[in-house]
Each structure stands twice: as C-alpha cells, then as structure tokens.
Design a protein around this motif. Sequence first.
Motif, PDB file in Angstrom:
ATOM      1  N   ASN A 122      44.577  34.561  46.321  1.00  0.00           N
ATOM      2  CA  ASN A 122      45.539  33.478  46.141  1.00  0.00           C
ATOM      3  C   ASN A 122      46.691  33.460  47.135  1.00  0.00           C
ATOM      4  N   VAL A 123      47.061  34.608  47.679  1.00  0.00           N
ATOM      5  CA  VAL A 123      48.209  34.700  48.582  1.00  0.00           C
ATOM      6  C   VAL A 123      47.839  35.543  49.796  1.00  0.00           C
ATOM      7  N   ALA A 124      48.674  35.471  50.824  1.00  0.00           N
ATOM      8  CA  ALA A 124      48.373  36.148  52.088  1.00  0.00           C
ATOM      9  C   ALA A 124      48.132  37.646  51.919  1.00  0.00           C
ATOM     10  N   GLU A 125      48.844  38.293  51.013  1.00  0.00           N
ATOM     11  CA  GLU A 125      48.642  39.740  50.865  1.00  0.00           C
ATOM     12  C   GLU A 125      47.255  40.080  50.315  1.00  0.00           C
ATOM     13  N   HIS A 126      46.529  39.106  49.775  1.00  0.00           N
ATOM     14  CA  HIS A 126      45.142  39.322  49.340  1.00  0.00           C
ATOM     15  C   HIS A 126      44.165  39.210  50.510  1.00  0.00           C
ATOM     16  N   SER A 127      44.622  38.677  51.627  1.00  0.00           N
ATOM     17  CA  SER A 127      43.735  38.339  52.733  1.00  0.00           C
ATOM     18  C   SER A 127      43.351  39.531  53.615  1.00  0.00           C
ATOM     19  N   HIS A 128      44.312  40.300  54.089  1.00  0.00           N
ATOM     20  CA  HIS A 128      44.070  41.415  55.017  1.00  0.00           C
ATOM     21  C   HIS A 128      43.229  40.976  56.215  1.00  0.00           C
ATOM     22  N   GLY A 129      43.504  39.780  56.752  1.00  0.00           N
ATOM     23  CA  GLY A 129      42.775  39.288  57.912  1.00  0.00           C
ATOM     24  C   GLY A 129      41.553  38.467  57.570  1.00  0.00           C
ATOM     25  N   CYS A 130      41.216  38.362  56.288  1.00  0.00           N
ATOM     26  CA  CYS A 130      40.045  37.590  55.862  1.00  0.00           C
ATOM     27  C   CYS A 130      40.446  36.153  55.520  1.00  0.00           C
ATOM     28  N   ILE A 131      39.465  35.355  55.135  1.00  0.00           N
ATOM     29  CA  ILE A 131      39.669  33.960  54.755  1.00  0.00           C
ATOM     30  C   ILE A 131      39.512  33.849  53.247  1.00  0.00           C
ATOM     31  N   LEU A 132      40.535  33.328  52.585  1.00  0.00           N
ATOM     32  CA  LEU A 132      40.492  33.086  51.141  1.00  0.00           C
ATOM     33  C   LEU A 132      40.188  31.618  50.906  1.00  0.00           C
ATOM     34  N   VAL A 133      39.486  31.312  49.815  1.00  0.00           N
ATOM     35  CA  VAL A 133      39.169  29.923  49.478  1.00  0.00           C
ATOM     36  C   VAL A 133      39.756  29.564  48.122  1.00  0.00           C
ATOM     37  N   GLY A 134      40.127  28.282  47.951  1.00  0.00           N
ATOM     38  CA  GLY A 134      40.696  27.822  46.690  1.00  0.00           C
ATOM     39  C   GLY A 134      40.500  26.333  46.493  1.00  0.00           C
ATOM     40  N   VAL A 135      40.602  25.899  45.253  1.00  0.00           N
ATOM     41  CA  VAL A 135      40.440  24.490  44.897  1.00  0.00           C
ATOM     42  C   VAL A 135      41.727  23.706  45.150  1.00  0.00           C
ATOM     43  N   ASN A 136      42.884  24.352  44.932  1.00  0.00           N
ATOM     44  CA  ASN A 136      44.174  23.681  45.073  1.00  0.00           C
ATOM     45  C   ASN A 136      45.114  24.475  45.950  1.00  0.00           C
ATOM     46  N   TRP A 137      46.111  23.779  46.499  1.00  0.00           N
ATOM     47  CA  TRP A 137      47.159  24.412  47.282  1.00  0.00           C
ATOM     48  C   TRP A 137      48.496  23.953  46.727  1.00  0.00           C
ATOM     49  N   ASP A 138      49.350  24.883  46.401  1.00  0.00           N
ATOM     50  CA  ASP A 138      50.709  24.582  45.974  1.00  0.00           C
ATOM     51  C   ASP A 138      51.509  24.294  47.238  1.00  0.00           C
ATOM     52  N   GLN A 139      51.825  23.024  47.492  1.00  0.00           N
ATOM     53  CA  GLN A 139      52.437  22.628  48.758  1.00  0.00           C
ATOM     54  C   GLN A 139      53.853  23.131  48.957  1.00  0.00           C
ATOM     55  N   LYS A 140      54.456  23.718  47.948  1.00  0.00           N
ATOM     56  CA  LYS A 140      55.798  24.270  48.099  1.00  0.00           C
ATOM     57  C   LYS A 140      55.773  25.763  48.361  1.00  0.00           C
ATOM     58  N   SER A 141      54.587  26.331  48.417  1.00  0.00           N
ATOM     59  CA  SER A 141      54.494  27.768  48.655  1.00  0.00           C
ATOM     60  C   SER A 141      53.243  28.083  49.459  1.00  0.00           C
ATOM     61  N   ALA A 142      53.109  29.332  49.794  1.00  0.00           N
ATOM     62  CA  ALA A 142      51.925  29.804  50.511  1.00  0.00           C
ATOM     63  C   ALA A 142      50.962  30.388  49.494  1.00  0.00           C
ATOM     64  N   ARG A 143      50.396  29.518  48.631  1.00  0.00           N
ATOM     65  CA  ARG A 143      49.539  29.967  47.539  1.00  0.00           C
ATOM     66  C   ARG A 143      48.427  28.950  47.296  1.00  0.00           C
ATOM     67  N   ILE A 144      47.200  29.461  47.114  1.00  0.00           N
ATOM     68  CA  ILE A 144      46.090  28.605  46.680  1.00  0.00           C
ATOM     69  C   ILE A 144      45.666  29.066  45.294  1.00  0.00           C
ATOM     70  N   THR A 145      45.041  28.178  44.549  1.00  0.00           N
ATOM     71  CA  THR A 145      44.554  28.501  43.203  1.00  0.00           C
ATOM     72  C   THR A 145      43.115  28.019  43.066  1.00  0.00           C
ATOM     73  N   GLY A 146      42.481  28.413  41.963  1.00  0.00           N
ATOM     74  CA  GLY A 146      41.080  28.034  41.739  1.00  0.00           C
ATOM     75  C   GLY A 146      40.150  28.725  42.709  1.00  0.00           C
ATOM     76  N   SER A 147      40.488  29.939  43.089  1.00  0.00           N
ATOM     77  CA  SER A 147      39.736  30.654  44.104  1.00  0.00           C
ATOM     78  C   SER A 147      38.314  30.996  43.671  1.00  0.00           C
ATOM     79  N   GLU A 148      38.145  31.458  42.436  1.00  0.00           N
ATOM     80  CA  GLU A 148      36.798  31.804  41.978  1.00  0.00           C
ATOM     81  C   GLU A 148      35.907  30.568  41.916  1.00  0.00           C
ATOM     82  N   THR A 149      36.462  29.445  41.486  1.00  0.00           N
ATOM     83  CA  THR A 149      35.696  28.189  41.433  1.00  0.00           C
ATOM     84  C   THR A 149      35.273  27.763  42.827  1.00  0.00           C
TER      85      THR A 149
END
Length: 167
Positions: A90-117
């Motif tokens: 959901n956030v950059a600290e989960h990435s470690h250089g990888c690509i994270l995927v999500g259904v939604n993006w909170d436009q006021k922050s650096a966070r995506i949600t719905g990642s498992e979906t």
Amino acid sequence: MEINLRRHVAVGDATIGTMTIGDFTCYTLEDVIRDKKVWGKTAIPAGIYPVLMCESPRFTERYEKKGLGRIVPLLDGVPEFTGVRIHVGNVAEHSHGCILVGVNWDQKSARITGSETAFKGMMKVLNAVAGNHRITIVNDIAEAKVKLSHPPAPLFNMMYRGSCFPA
C-alpha cells in the motif's frame, strides 16, 4: 503478453502510475525515481524488461495463505537491481524497489488500496496467456505540489469511468 506501466505523479516518497495489461488497468505505487540508486528506496529505471512468472522465497507461503497463489511476476534484467517483483502493498515502504498494484489511489497521499484485489485481477490476466510476458515502463511524471487539486488527466479519466477494472 505486453504489460504497460506509465508513471504519472511523484508524491512524497512514492511514484504513482497506472498499469495496463489488455483490458485490465490498475494503479501502481513505486519508490521515488532517483538518478543514483538508494537500496530499497529507488524505483527501477524506465525501460522494457522480460517478466518471468515464478515463486518468490519471500512471498510464496504468505500469498498462498491469503489465496493469492504461489506465483509472483519477476522483472528480469533490471540494471543494478535483483528480485524486482510486482506484488501486494500500500505504501512506498512496502515496495523496496518493486512495483505495487492497487485498485484505488488516495490522491492526497502516497497510498494505494485494494492491492490484493488488483493483484488477483492482474494474475488472472497474466495466467490466461501462455508464453512470454514483458513490461514497458515509461516516466510521464508531474511533480505533485503541496496539495493536489486534480489528478493527472489519465488518472482522472480512469476514475471518472468509475472503476479500475473493465466491465
């Protein structure tokens, strides 16, 4: 299968983009794009990379318990990087250089949600096609200012349609 990732916005410690594979589209979150690599805090260079479907020593057991399967896409041949995968987070600290995927993006922050979906949707498309996969990553970055009044046009158009997933 061709995977296209277009990076759109730099927000705080993350880079937000969209990934398209055929009719499937989702948001992506990566670390910051830097000229010089900082381990675990740098997005990979834009470019074209082969994608291998394989088990991950880090994710396999945990993903299987969550119903996400045993296979995770691995980007091959990334200069100065190893083990770059497309995975859940959901956030950059989960990435470690990888690509994270999500259904939604909170436009006021650096966070995506719905990642498992999003991950399940992505894997369904990739697993439906036998053969080689490759990803093309393009930087089309607009620096986010203190407050985002409107997301970039490609993201706005996707949100206006109402869903990251095709009908």
